[in-house]
Enzyme design. Structure first.
Site, PDB file in Angstrom:
ATOM      1  CG  ASP A  77      82.381 -31.414 -50.657  1.00 18.49           C
ATOM      2  OD1 ASP A  77      83.367 -32.171 -50.770  1.00 18.49           O
ATOM      3  OD2 ASP A  77      82.380 -30.217 -51.021  1.00 18.49           O
ATOM      4  CG  LEU A  78      83.246 -28.620 -44.947  1.00 20.31           C
ATOM      5  CD1 LEU A  78      84.457 -28.075 -44.193  1.00 20.31           C
ATOM      6  CD2 LEU A  78      81.993 -28.482 -44.091  1.00 20.31           C
ATOM      7  CG  ASP A 120      86.116 -29.836 -48.399  1.00 21.50           C
ATOM      8  OD1 ASP A 120      86.344 -30.840 -49.120  1.00 21.50           O
ATOM      9  OD2 ASP A 120      85.730 -28.746 -48.849  1.00 21.50           O
TER      10      ASP A 120
END
Lengths: 204, 378
Positions: A77-78, A120
């Protein structure tokens, strides 16, 4: 005389029709292939899509139950992606996601599977036995992602599950219910990833 | 209606017409109208002069035909259909000298719209391969349905001294790029269209067509190469051989029969047909065998018979390519029509046929069909 001509015409027509049929079949196969590829690909990043990734995960879990063929599941997960989207707009945001996709794709081997789950969030099924080797690779990925827009503190958090070792409790509890097993695995890796994210932000 | 068909195969037009006039005088005390077909071997400049002088009437029209039908005889000469009405039947004519002249389309549509209660037979010249489009455009301007009352065919001929001799003749002019309409009043009629070519194989899509010419198909493949491959292995290949395997246009769902297009000329990078083919249309190859064609003729005749039992006259507009495929049995087509319907038959080899679509909603330009018209005076 005319009969001979008609026979030759018919033979030639048949040949032409056969040739055309071969072409038709190859075109049809190409279209089917393209359609299938589209159905399993994330349009933006050209990684596999969520549906395909979860199908493959289910398959690998089934296999690991039968053959003890271990693999590693990583959820990404960004970090700080939303501010980039807000500041530069969606076009820039999409560009960042494409870059992340490229980094992930080149960081794994062809028989590993990398997919975009949505937004993301990404997932990887890696056929690597040593956890330390996986972590080394993930660290390198993080560095590359952090270099996409250095000034914006973009980074990535991830959670790692070694399967089957880390999911024995789930397998015991749910036995044959594949869908529930997958759901539980995703919850677990998601929880690990968020715990790591919080740790990195100094919240834990 | 009294009808009779006379013919002569004399090499001299003058002597041929005199021979026919003698036959006519023996059968008819008087007549209402004469329809002639002339083989293109005769000097077309003489036609009007001789007909006017020998028959002393202005109630006639004529046209070129490579072969014409006098009942079950195929004639390379002059054929005459003489008509004498016995009740209230009438015939009058309408002509367009040049289909490319301004208003020719609208004038024709106006005429046909005003004569929707009559049977209108169109006999046209080849018109530089533009008559197929003229028919399609004309169809759009007709303000009535069913359009069952318009039928006809394109005159047939050959190239001589730079002219394609498919002309129409009236008492005062030679029509080189137009047509004549024969409008019959107070008649009942029925038509039958037969084909007999069976489509088979895989569908092609026309990628580039202009007028009657197809250049490329599918993924821009030169269509001429495909046609050449169908002729391979045949000694001295001739375009006529392809008349056994014309293309059938598939997306033309309203065709009375499938719209067939017959190859006319094979160029280096194109194939020219006897009718319009458009970019985007889909087609298959077909193959025709004489027995199948004659079977369709029988079917078509029975359909006509169920509607008009005792016709006074039959017309057969039969495509030249169809006659080629029928080979020595070509004449059987006429025999089927004559024997089933028991009437005189006049007709000719055509370069295209004009008739209604399946639902009588529009006019179509056909190839390789036999269009049978049975008519009776009321």
């Amino acid at each position: 005389m005319r009969e001979k001509i008609k026979i030759t015409l018919l033979k030639n027509l048949l040949e032409e029709v056969t040739k055309k049929y071969d072409y038709f079949i190859s075109q049809r196969e190409r279209v089917l292939e393209e359609t299938y590829k589209m159905s399993i690909t994330d349009e933006l990043t050209q990684l596999y899509n969520r549906h395909y990734a979860l199908e493959q995960l289910k398959r690998e879990v089934e296999r690991v139950k039968r053959e003890e063929n271990p693999f590693t599941l990583v959820m990404f997960d960004l970090d700080n992606f939303k501010p980039i989207n807000d500041k530069y707009g969606h076009i820039k945001g999409d560009e960042v996601l494409k870059n992340v996709g490229n980094i992930l794709k080149k960081s794994f081997r062809s028989y590993d599977l990398v997919a975009r789950l949505g937004g993301d969030e990404f997932i990887a099924i890696i056929f690597e036995k040593e956890k330390s080797d996986v972590e080394k690779r993930l660290q390198k990925i993080r560095e590359e992602i952090e270099n996409i827009i250095p000034q914006e503190n973009l980074s990535v958090s991830y959670g790692i599950l070694q399967i089957p070792d880390d999911i024995k409790d789930i397998l015991e509890k749910l036995e044959e219910d594949s869908d529930s097993i997958i759901k539980e695995i995703l919850n677990k890796v998601d929880f690990i990833m968020y715990t790591n994210k919080k740790k990195r932000k100094g919240m834990l | 209606m009294k009808t009779e068909i006379f013919y002569s195969t004399k090499e001299s037009l003058n002597f041929g017409l005199k021979e026919i006039k003698q036959q006519l005088d023996n059968s008819f005390k008087e007549f209402d109208f004469l329809i002639f077909s002339f083989h293109p071997k005769y000097d077309y400049n003489d036609v009007i002069y001789f007909v006017n002088r020998i028959f002393k009437t202005d109630r006639w029209v004529g046209f070129h035909a490579i072969d014409a039908f006098a009942n079950d005889v195929v004639v390379e000469g002059v054929v005459l259909l003489a008509i004498k009405f016995e009740n209230s039947g009438k015939i009058h004519t309408f002509e367009i000298e040049d289909i490319e002249e301004k208003d020719s389309l609208q004038k024709t549509a106006d005429y046909l719209n005003q004569n929707k209660d009559k049977l209108n037979i169109i006999i046209a010249g080849l018109c530089e391969h533009k008559f197929g489009f003229f028919v399609e455009n004309l169809s759009k301007l007709l303000n009535y349905t069913p359009t069952k009352n318009i039928v006809g065919g394109l005159s047939s001929g050959y190239k001589k001294d730079g002219e394609i001799l498919t002309y129409i003749f009236t008492p005062d002019k030679v029509i080189k790029n137009g047509f004549v309409v024969l409008s019959f009043d107070s008649v009942e009629f029925e038509i039958g269209i037969s084909l007999g070519f069976k489509p088979y194989g895989i569908t092609y899509e026309v990628k580039n067509a202009q007028g009657y010419k197809v250049f490329t198909v599918d993924d821009n493949k030169n269509f001429s190469y495909i046609i050449q491959s169908i002729l391979k292995g045949i000694e001295n290949p001739s375009i006529e051989y392809l008349w056994y395997c014309p293309i059938v246009i598939l997306d033309d769902t309203e065709g009375y029969v499938a719209t067939v297009r017959t190859p006319k000329e094979l160029g280096k990078d194109y194939v020219e047909f006897f009718g319009p083919v458009k970019t985007g249309q889909k087609f298959k190859f077909s193959f025709g065998e004489k027995d199948e064609l004659l079977f369709e003729d029988r079917e078509s005749t029975l359909k006509v018979k169920s509607s008009i039992k005792h016709p006074d006259i039959l017309f057969n507009f039969s495509c030249i390519a169809r006659q080629y495929v029928l080979e020595e049995e070509g004449i059987k087509e006429n025999q089927i029509y004559i024997n089933t319907l028991n009437a005189n038959l006049f007709g000719f080899f055509t370069f295209g046929e004009i008739g209604p679509d399946k639902f009588y909603k529009s006019l179509k330009f056909y190839n390789e069909t036999s269009l049978l018209l049975a008519m009776r005076e009321l």
